[in-house]
Design a protein around this motif. Structure first.
Motif, PDB file in Angstrom:
ATOM      1  N   THR A 135      -1.582 -10.228  13.340  1.00 55.42           N
ATOM      2  CA  THR A 135      -0.853  -8.904  13.126  1.00 55.42           C
ATOM      3  C   THR A 135      -1.722  -7.811  12.408  1.00 55.42           C
ATOM      4  N   CYS A 136      -1.294  -6.614  12.662  1.00 52.03           N
ATOM      5  CA  CYS A 136      -1.961  -5.409  12.232  1.00 52.03           C
ATOM      6  C   CYS A 136      -1.255  -4.821  10.939  1.00 52.03           C
ATOM      7  N   GLN A 137      -2.022  -4.523   9.857  1.00 59.58           N
ATOM      8  CA  GLN A 137      -1.166  -4.060   8.509  1.00 59.58           C
ATOM      9  C   GLN A 137      -2.132  -3.058   7.908  1.00 59.58           C
ATOM     10  N   ILE A 138      -1.498  -1.992   7.405  1.00 60.94           N
ATOM     11  CA  ILE A 138      -2.054  -0.980   6.740  1.00 60.94           C
ATOM     12  C   ILE A 138      -1.950  -1.296   5.239  1.00 60.94           C
ATOM     13  N   THR A 139      -2.968  -1.852   4.642  1.00 63.75           N
ATOM     14  CA  THR A 139      -2.762  -2.622   3.393  1.00 63.75           C
ATOM     15  C   THR A 139      -3.326  -1.452   2.325  1.00 63.75           C
ATOM     16  N   ARG A 140      -3.869  -0.303   2.555  1.00 65.01           N
ATOM     17  CA  ARG A 140      -4.104   0.962   1.493  1.00 65.01           C
ATOM     18  C   ARG A 140      -4.237   1.841   2.145  1.00 65.01           C
ATOM     19  N   ALA A 141      -3.739   3.002   1.526  1.00 69.29           N
ATOM     20  CA  ALA A 141      -3.814   4.356   1.969  1.00 69.29           C
ATOM     21  C   ALA A 141      -3.677   5.239   0.603  1.00 69.29           C
ATOM     22  N   HIS A 142      -5.034   5.015  -0.385  1.00 68.42           N
ATOM     23  CA  HIS A 142      -4.836   5.854  -1.347  1.00 68.42           C
ATOM     24  C   HIS A 142      -4.763   7.322  -1.147  1.00 68.42           C
ATOM     25  N   LYS A 143      -3.945   8.254  -1.765  1.00 63.41           N
ATOM     26  CA  LYS A 143      -4.136   9.542  -1.371  1.00 63.41           C
ATOM     27  C   LYS A 143      -4.533  10.439  -2.688  1.00 63.41           C
ATOM     28  N   THR A 144      -5.509  11.343  -2.431  1.00 64.08           N
ATOM     29  CA  THR A 144      -5.987  12.021  -3.393  1.00 64.08           C
ATOM     30  C   THR A 144      -5.794  13.451  -3.090  1.00 64.08           C
ATOM     31  N   LYS A 145      -5.836  14.309  -3.932  1.00 66.43           N
ATOM     32  CA  LYS A 145      -5.737  15.809  -3.661  1.00 66.43           C
ATOM     33  C   LYS A 145      -7.086  16.420  -3.703  1.00 66.43           C
ATOM     34  N   MET A 146      -7.388  17.309  -2.574  1.00 60.30           N
ATOM     35  CA  MET A 146      -8.643  17.734  -2.282  1.00 60.30           C
ATOM     36  C   MET A 146      -8.729  19.172  -3.121  1.00 60.30           C
TER      37      MET A 146
END
Length: 194
Positions: free
Chosen positions: A183-194
């Motif tokens: 299976t495919c999983q998005i395990t992290r998507a840490h978002k920061t402001k530029m």
């Protein structure tokens, strides 16, 4: 009056006093009858005039009333107010950007020994640019025991309101394997402001 003349010339006797008394009574009865008649007919005597109204009671109101049109018409105009526009609500920021990402096409190619997964990142902000620190895992399934077959990591910058799409890939090192579930999983998507 005849009785008055009689009283002046001859003295008053008991009988005459009685007659005078009867005359007075008759006169009182006639006066009461006249007053009663005037009260009933309203013609014999004038009605008393009511006292004048005070100035505040006779002042003309700002709204006029027409008996033919019972809705009063008013000369009052409401004061003008500046239109109020609430300030836009401040955008909320959640550093976990997984809700901004959609994945599709989870695949494995036996000829190239390569996993692939198409990832689309949409920046929901209308003012801020975000950088997403991504991690995609191809995980063992059936049984799902937490084993990872491969990992893809990448940073993606997305402008306000824009969508970036890319294909994450991972190539297996081994040349032979048995059939397996994954299976495919998005395990992290840490978002920061530029």
């Amino acid at each position: 009056m005849a009785q008055g003349t009689r009283m002046r010339t001859g003295g008053i006797t008991g009988g005459r006093r009685d007659q005078v008394g009867r005359g007075i009574r008759a006169g009182v009865v006639a006066a009461v009858a006249a007053v009663t008649l005037a009260g009933v007919s309203g013609c014999a005597f004038g009605r008393p005039k009511p006292p004048p109204l005070p100035d505040w009671a006779t002042a003309s109101p700002s709204a006029s009333y027409d008996p033919a049109n019972p809705t009063p018409s008013s000369s009052y105009t409401s004061p003008g107010y500046d239109s109020y526009s609430p300030s836009p609500t401040e955008e909320t920021f959640d550093p976990d950007g997984r809700s901004d990402i959609r994945g599709s096409g989870c695949d494995f190619s036996a000829s190239t020994r390569q996993f692939s997964y198409t990832v689309s990142l949409t920046n929901p902000s209308t003012t801020s640019t975000f950088s997403y620190d991504m991690r995609v895992d191809w995980m063992k399934d059936r049984p799902a025991d937490g084993t990872s077959y491969g990992v893809h990591q990448r940073s993606v910058t997305v402008a306000p309101g824009a969508t970036e799409t890319y294909t994450a890939t991972y190539t297996l090192n081994q040349s032979s394997w048995q059939a397996f579930w994954y299976t495919c999983q998005i395990t992290r998507a840490h978002k920061t402001k530029m």
